[in-house]
Design a protein around this motif. Structure first.
Motif, PDB file in Angstrom:
ATOM      1  N   GLY A 126      18.932  35.423  32.332  1.00 41.08           N
ATOM      2  CA  GLY A 126      18.613  34.804  31.049  1.00 41.08           C
ATOM      3  C   GLY A 126      19.683  33.820  30.619  1.00 41.08           C
ATOM      4  N   ALA A 127      20.955  34.234  30.719  1.00 32.72           N
ATOM      5  CA  ALA A 127      22.051  33.334  30.347  1.00 32.72           C
ATOM      6  C   ALA A 127      22.103  32.126  31.271  1.00 32.72           C
ATOM      7  CB  ALA A 127      23.374  34.093  30.381  1.00 32.72           C
ATOM      8  N   ALA A 128      21.874  32.346  32.573  1.00 32.10           N
ATOM      9  CA  ALA A 128      21.916  31.235  33.528  1.00 32.10           C
ATOM     10  C   ALA A 128      20.793  30.233  33.261  1.00 32.10           C
ATOM     11  CB  ALA A 128      21.821  31.778  34.953  1.00 32.10           C
ATOM     12  N   LEU A 129      19.580  30.722  33.023  1.00 32.65           N
ATOM     13  CA  LEU A 129      18.457  29.819  32.761  1.00 32.65           C
ATOM     14  C   LEU A 129      18.642  29.084  31.445  1.00 32.65           C
ATOM     15  CD1 LEU A 129      15.295  31.817  33.928  1.00 32.65           C
ATOM     16  CD2 LEU A 129      16.766  30.256  35.212  1.00 32.65           C
ATOM     17  N   LEU A 130      19.184  29.770  30.458  1.00 35.68           N
ATOM     18  CA  LEU A 130      19.425  29.122  29.172  1.00 35.68           C
ATOM     19  C   LEU A 130      20.464  28.015  29.327  1.00 35.68           C
ATOM     20  CD1 LEU A 130      18.668  29.216  26.171  1.00 35.68           C
ATOM     21  CD2 LEU A 130      20.568  30.805  25.820  1.00 35.68           C
ATOM     22  N   PRO A 289      32.406  39.285  37.247  1.00 29.64           N
ATOM     23  CA  PRO A 289      32.762  38.089  38.023  1.00 29.64           C
ATOM     24  C   PRO A 289      31.539  37.342  38.549  1.00 29.64           C
ATOM     25  CG  PRO A 289      34.084  39.982  38.697  1.00 29.64           C
ATOM     26  CD  PRO A 289      32.982  40.505  37.833  1.00 29.64           C
ATOM     27  N   GLU A 290      30.541  38.069  39.049  1.00 30.66           N
ATOM     28  CA  GLU A 290      29.358  37.397  39.588  1.00 30.66           C
ATOM     29  C   GLU A 290      28.546  36.739  38.484  1.00 30.66           C
ATOM     30  OE1 GLU A 290      25.846  38.095  42.874  1.00 30.66           O
ATOM     31  OE2 GLU A 290      27.180  39.723  42.356  1.00 30.66           O
ATOM     32  N   THR A 291      28.595  37.284  37.266  1.00 33.32           N
ATOM     33  CA  THR A 291      27.908  36.647  36.145  1.00 33.32           C
ATOM     34  C   THR A 291      28.472  35.250  35.903  1.00 33.32           C
ATOM     35  OG1 THR A 291      27.452  38.764  35.082  1.00 33.32           O
ATOM     36  CG2 THR A 291      27.408  36.814  33.680  1.00 33.32           C
ATOM     37  N   ILE A 292      29.780  35.140  35.917  1.00 30.29           N
ATOM     38  CA  ILE A 292      30.411  33.835  35.713  1.00 30.29           C
ATOM     39  C   ILE A 292      30.051  32.887  36.850  1.00 30.29           C
ATOM     40  CG2 ILE A 292      32.640  32.661  35.551  1.00 30.29           C
ATOM     41  CD1 ILE A 292      33.711  35.207  34.198  1.00 30.29           C
ATOM     42  N   THR A 293      30.051  33.383  38.080  1.00 28.26           N
ATOM     43  CA  THR A 293      29.664  32.562  39.230  1.00 28.26           C
ATOM     44  C   THR A 293      28.232  32.072  39.093  1.00 28.26           C
ATOM     45  OG1 THR A 293      31.149  33.838  40.660  1.00 28.26           O
ATOM     46  CG2 THR A 293      29.440  32.542  41.743  1.00 28.26           C
ATOM     47  N   THR A 294      27.335  32.944  38.644  1.00 21.89           N
ATOM     48  CA  THR A 294      25.928  32.579  38.498  1.00 21.89           C
ATOM     49  C   THR A 294      25.736  31.511  37.438  1.00 21.89           C
ATOM     50  OG1 THR A 294      25.276  34.820  39.156  1.00 21.89           O
ATOM     51  CG2 THR A 294      23.626  33.493  38.025  1.00 21.89           C
ATOM     52  N   ILE A 295      26.397  31.658  36.309  1.00 18.22           N
ATOM     53  CA  ILE A 295      26.252  30.666  35.242  1.00 18.22           C
ATOM     54  C   ILE A 295      26.823  29.322  35.688  1.00 18.22           C
ATOM     55  CG2 ILE A 295      26.982  30.078  32.892  1.00 18.22           C
ATOM     56  CD1 ILE A 295      26.804  33.044  32.217  1.00 18.22           C
ATOM     57  N   ARG A 296      27.925  29.347  36.443  1.00 16.75           N
ATOM     58  CA  ARG A 296      28.463  28.096  36.972  1.00 16.75           C
ATOM     59  C   ARG A 296      27.455  27.423  37.902  1.00 16.75           C
ATOM     60  NH1 ARG A 296      34.030  30.303  38.021  1.00 16.75           N
ATOM     61  NH2 ARG A 296      33.402  30.388  40.189  1.00 16.75           N
ATOM     62  N   ALA A 297      26.773  28.229  38.727  1.00 21.71           N
ATOM     63  CA  ALA A 297      25.762  27.666  39.626  1.00 21.71           C
ATOM     64  C   ALA A 297      24.615  27.044  38.827  1.00 21.71           C
ATOM     65  CB  ALA A 297      25.234  28.749  40.560  1.00 21.71           C
ATOM     66  N   ALA A 298      24.199  27.710  37.744  1.00 21.45           N
ATOM     67  CA  ALA A 298      23.116  27.173  36.918  1.00 21.45           C
ATOM     68  C   ALA A 298      23.533  25.868  36.251  1.00 21.45           C
ATOM     69  CB  ALA A 298      22.707  28.198  35.865  1.00 21.45           C
ATOM     70  N   GLY A 300      25.531  23.784  37.399  1.00 23.67           N
ATOM     71  CA  GLY A 300      25.558  22.778  38.455  1.00 23.67           C
ATOM     72  C   GLY A 300      24.186  22.425  38.989  1.00 23.67           C
ATOM     73  N   GLY A 301      23.129  23.034  38.443  1.00 25.08           N
ATOM     74  CA  GLY A 301      21.768  22.726  38.880  1.00 25.08           C
ATOM     75  C   GLY A 301      21.338  23.442  40.140  1.00 25.08           C
ATOM     76  N   GLU A 302      22.110  24.435  40.599  1.00 26.97           N
ATOM     77  CA  GLU A 302      21.775  25.168  41.831  1.00 26.97           C
ATOM     78  C   GLU A 302      20.955  26.397  41.475  1.00 26.97           C
ATOM     79  OE1 GLU A 302      25.214  24.810  44.942  1.00 26.97           O
ATOM     80  OE2 GLU A 302      26.110  25.203  42.989  1.00 26.97           O
ATOM     81  N   ILE A 303      19.693  26.204  41.164  1.00 24.37           N
ATOM     82  CA  ILE A 303      18.881  27.312  40.658  1.00 24.37           C
ATOM     83  C   ILE A 303      18.527  28.300  41.761  1.00 24.37           C
ATOM     84  CG2 ILE A 303      16.623  26.215  40.984  1.00 24.37           C
ATOM     85  CD1 ILE A 303      17.891  28.381  38.004  1.00 24.37           C
ATOM     86  N   GLN A 304      18.410  27.838  43.015  1.00 27.87           N
ATOM     87  CA  GLN A 304      18.140  28.798  44.081  1.00 27.87           C
ATOM     88  C   GLN A 304      19.366  29.653  44.359  1.00 27.87           C
ATOM     89  OE1 GLN A 304      15.289  29.634  45.363  1.00 27.87           O
ATOM     90  NE2 GLN A 304      16.310  31.249  46.541  1.00 27.87           N
ATOM     91  N   ARG A 305      20.549  29.090  44.172  1.00 25.53           N
ATOM     92  CA  ARG A 305      21.766  29.906  44.302  1.00 25.53           C
ATOM     93  C   ARG A 305      21.802  30.968  43.215  1.00 25.53           C
ATOM     94  NH1 ARG A 305      26.602  30.773  46.471  1.00 25.53           N
ATOM     95  NH2 ARG A 305      28.479  30.905  45.176  1.00 25.53           N
ATOM     96  N   VAL A 306      21.297  30.637  42.023  1.00 26.12           N
ATOM     97  CA  VAL A 306      21.176  31.643  40.962  1.00 26.12           C
ATOM     98  C   VAL A 306      20.294  32.787  41.438  1.00 26.12           C
ATOM     99  CG1 VAL A 306      20.240  32.092  38.666  1.00 26.12           C
ATOM    100  CG2 VAL A 306      21.605  30.035  39.065  1.00 26.12           C
ATOM    101  N   SER A 307      19.158  32.453  42.043  1.00 28.45           N
ATOM    102  CA  SER A 307      18.261  33.495  42.559  1.00 28.45           C
ATOM    103  C   SER A 307      18.925  34.285  43.674  1.00 28.45           C
ATOM    104  CB  SER A 307      16.956  32.860  43.066  1.00 28.45           C
ATOM    105  OG  SER A 307      16.130  33.833  43.671  1.00 28.45           O
ATOM    106  N   ASN A 308      19.606  33.585  44.579  1.00 27.44           N
ATOM    107  CA  ASN A 308      20.276  34.285  45.681  1.00 27.44           C
ATOM    108  C   ASN A 308      21.326  35.257  45.159  1.00 27.44           C
ATOM    109  OD1 ASN A 308      18.747  32.824  47.500  1.00 27.44           O
ATOM    110  ND2 ASN A 308      20.348  31.344  47.950  1.00 27.44           N
TER     111      ASN A 308
END
Length: 385
Positions: A126-130, A289-298, A300-308
């Motif tokens: 949710g945070a990453a998509l937002l 830590p992975e939450t921060i990594t995921t939000i950084r990926a989002a 950066g526009g890397e939405i499949q990395r968010v899913s991965n």
């Protein structure tokens, strides 16, 4: 890349500080054990616990940092797999430490994995998509890869939370049921990994007009015939160094986890917190830590990395944690309660349905992220209200 340069790049002051801090904290706890034995005054207990948790979080960031560097070298989905398996290892260690420690913890695996599921599928996504949806207007997941993740999650979460209450005894599998569940779950997860890193590798890379974002570093992409195994061959010294540093950083987490969980139980018991709080806190510590990594990926526009990162982490967590705790239960004779209550099953079902709707479209958006965050808030109400 010359070895001295590689080691100077890997062994930065921050990278060295994290394992030194972890090992130093472990030795401090070890030598201070006589003074810390027995019931501690509540302020002292919380101070010691806060210090241990802080060290574990710092070391966890170190593990994630090294895994991220390996991810860039190995490309997708190999890199993200290293990261998610590292995080999963930490969680299994913490849950196992609780189960093997003093006291009865029959529901710790259920509470932890349920908390992980809701944190990943609702809070983190949710945070990453937002965040990503507000910055980018065209976030397109690779629907084939997301579909593969969700297929496994549906089966694994049913095995974990729904089936034990219907076919088991007192919310857990019997010994005769646990063995085939362990074997079949591990086989399913192993088959998925085989396909993910083999014939279906492209399903887990970014949807782009040109080269996939998930491919290995740009310097490697122009070399024909290199393949995913060629990158490690060209950077063997760096990969070995980062892998060793990752292991050296994760070991203090293992050693500190037993002391943390024992004091966490004591502190939460004194505070009168719900039983599920231990599982929720373990999940939050592990996935910060992975939450921060995921939000950084989002961002950066890397939405499949968010899913991965998210869906892949949850597949690994459920696919390996449930067999692990069932095995510990069989070996130690402990009861392992997995069945979730009606409210939890309803929220989990709604989460899976919302996840399917969110990622089955051509794009993901910020309002969908807000809907996931609302579901997480409802989960929090169901646990703590």
């Amino acid at each position: 890349m010359p070895a001295p340069f590689t080691f100077r790049t890997v062994l930065t002051p921050t990278a060295v500080f994290r394992p030194v801090l972890g090992w130093g904290a472990f030795l401090t706890v070890l030598f201070a054990a006589p003074a810390l034995a027995g019931p501690l005054p509540t302020p002292v207990l919380w101070a010691v616990l806060a210090g241990i948790v802080a060290v574990i979080v710092v070391c966890a960031f170190g593990v994630v940092t090294q895994a991220e560097h390996l991810a860039r070298r190995l490309g997708e989905p190999y890199g993200t797999l290293v990261l998610t398996l590292s995080i999963m290892l930490i969680e299994v260690i913490l849950i196992s430490a609780v189960m093997l420690g003093p006291g009865e913890h029959a529901t710790i695996a259920r509470d932890s994995v349920m908390a992980v599921s809701m944190i990943i599928l609702n809070l983190v996504i949710g945070a990453a998509l937002l965040a990503g949806g507000l910055r980018h207007r065209d976030l397109r997941p690779n629907r084939a890869g997301v579909s593969a993740y969700l297929t496994l999650l549906l089966v694994l979460l049913v095995i974990a939370f729904a089936l034990p209450g219907l076919v088991g005894t007192e919310g857990g599998y019997t010994s005769g049921q646990a063995v085939p569940v362990i074997v079949l779950t591990v086989v399913l997860y192993g088959f998925f990994l085989h396909r993910q890193t083999g014939a279906r590798r492209a399903d887990f890379q970014e949807v782009t007009a040109g080269r996939s974002v998930g491919a290995p570093d740009a310097e490697e992409s122009g070399r024909p015939g290199l393949g995913p195994l060629g990158v490690p061959a060209r950077h063997r010294s760096e990969i070995v160094a980062r892998t060793v540093l990752l292991v050296v950083t994760v070991v203090p987490i293992v050693l500190l986890s037993h002391d943390m969980t024992a004091r966490l139980d004591d502190g939460l018991g004194r505070a009168g917190a719900p039983v599920a709080t231990t599982g929720v806190l373990i999940a939050m510590i592990v996935f910060l830590p992975e939450t921060i990594t995921t939000i950084r990926a989002a961002l950066g526009g890397e939405i499949q990395r968010v899913s991965n990162l998210c869906h892949g982490a949850l597949v690994s967590t459920v696919g390996l944690t449930i067999p692990s705790v069932l095995t510990i239960g069989l070996l130690t004779g402990q009861s392992v309660v997995l069945a979730e209550g009606p409210a939890g099953l309803l929220l989990l079902g709604a989460t899976l349905l919302l996840t399917l709707v969110t990622f089955s479209g051509r794009r993901v958006t910020a309002p969908q992220g807000a809907a996931h965050l609302l579901l997480f808030a409802l989960y929090g109400v169901s646990v703590f209200a």
